[in-house]
Design a protein around this motif. Structure first.
Motif, short mmCIF file in Angstrom:
data_model
loop_
_atom_site.label_atom_id
_atom_site.label_comp_id
_atom_site.label_asym_id
_atom_site.label_seq_id
_atom_site.Cartn_x
_atom_site.Cartn_y
_atom_site.Cartn_z
N TYR A 24 0.82 -1.74 -9.40
CA TYR A 24 0.67 -3.09 -8.86
C TYR A 24 1.38 -4.11 -9.75
O TYR A 24 1.99 -5.05 -9.25
N ASP A 25 1.34 -3.91 -11.06
CA ASP A 25 2.02 -4.82 -11.99
C ASP A 25 3.53 -4.85 -11.72
O ASP A 25 4.14 -5.91 -11.70
N TYR A 26 4.13 -3.68 -11.50
CA TYR A 26 5.56 -3.61 -11.22
C TYR A 26 5.88 -4.31 -9.90
O TYR A 26 6.85 -5.07 -9.81
N ILE A 27 5.07 -4.05 -8.87
CA ILE A 27 5.27 -4.68 -7.56
C ILE A 27 5.22 -6.20 -7.70
O ILE A 27 6.07 -6.92 -7.18
N SER A 28 4.23 -6.67 -8.43
CA SER A 28 4.04 -8.11 -8.61
C SER A 28 5.21 -8.73 -9.38
O SER A 28 5.72 -9.79 -9.01
N LYS A 29 5.64 -8.08 -10.46
CA LYS A 29 6.76 -8.59 -11.26
C LYS A 29 8.05 -8.64 -10.45
O LYS A 29 8.82 -9.59 -10.53
N ASN A 78 0.83 -1.21 0.00
CA ASN A 78 0.00 0.00 0.00
C ASN A 78 0.86 1.25 0.00
O ASN A 78 0.54 2.24 -0.66
N PHE A 79 1.98 1.21 0.73
CA PHE A 79 2.93 2.33 0.74
C PHE A 79 3.48 2.54 -0.68
O PHE A 79 3.54 3.68 -1.16
N LYS A 80 3.88 1.47 -1.35
CA LYS A 80 4.41 1.58 -2.71
C LYS A 80 3.34 2.12 -3.67
O LYS A 80 3.62 3.01 -4.49
N LEU A 81 2.14 1.58 -3.57
CA LEU A 81 1.05 2.04 -4.45
C LEU A 81 0.76 3.52 -4.23
O LEU A 81 0.55 4.27 -5.19
N ALA A 82 0.77 3.96 -2.98
CA ALA A 82 0.51 5.36 -2.66
C ALA A 82 1.61 6.28 -3.18
O ALA A 82 1.39 7.48 -3.34
N ASN A 83 2.77 5.70 -3.45
CA ASN A 83 3.89 6.49 -3.97
C ASN A 83 4.09 6.31 -5.47
O ASN A 83 5.18 6.55 -6.00
#
Length: 90
Positions: A40-45, A31-36
């Protein structure tokens, strides 16, 4: 062990590392990453690319290993979303 043996008595070693995360902490981190602005695709990869390459350990494991090496004063000085910084005194 090399870090410990290269220090003079009273010397300080600072270690920062990613530790094992519970699902709750992992979700907070995502959630911190998404807020910044990270997708989501990058996080997942990125998570998939690290599978089998990055091994994480619990904070307790670090505390046990660092004191087992011989550090007399080991403390957590910062922790956020599973990233922990340890202060270790010889």
């Amino acid at each position: 062990v090399a870090a410990y043996s290269s220090l003079n008595p009273g010397g300080v070693f600072i270690l920062s590392d990613k530790t094992t995360q519970t699902d709750i902490i992992k979700n907070l981190y995502y959630n911190f990453k998404l807020a910044n602005g990270i997708s989501y695709d990058y996080i997942s990869k990125k998570e998939k690319s690290l599978e089998g390459y990055m091994n994480t350990y619990s904070v307790k494991w670090y505390l046990d290993v660092l004191t087992g090496i011989g550090f007399s004063n080991v403390q957590v000085i910062n922790a956020k979303y599973g990233f922990v910084t340890f202060y270790c005194e010889k």
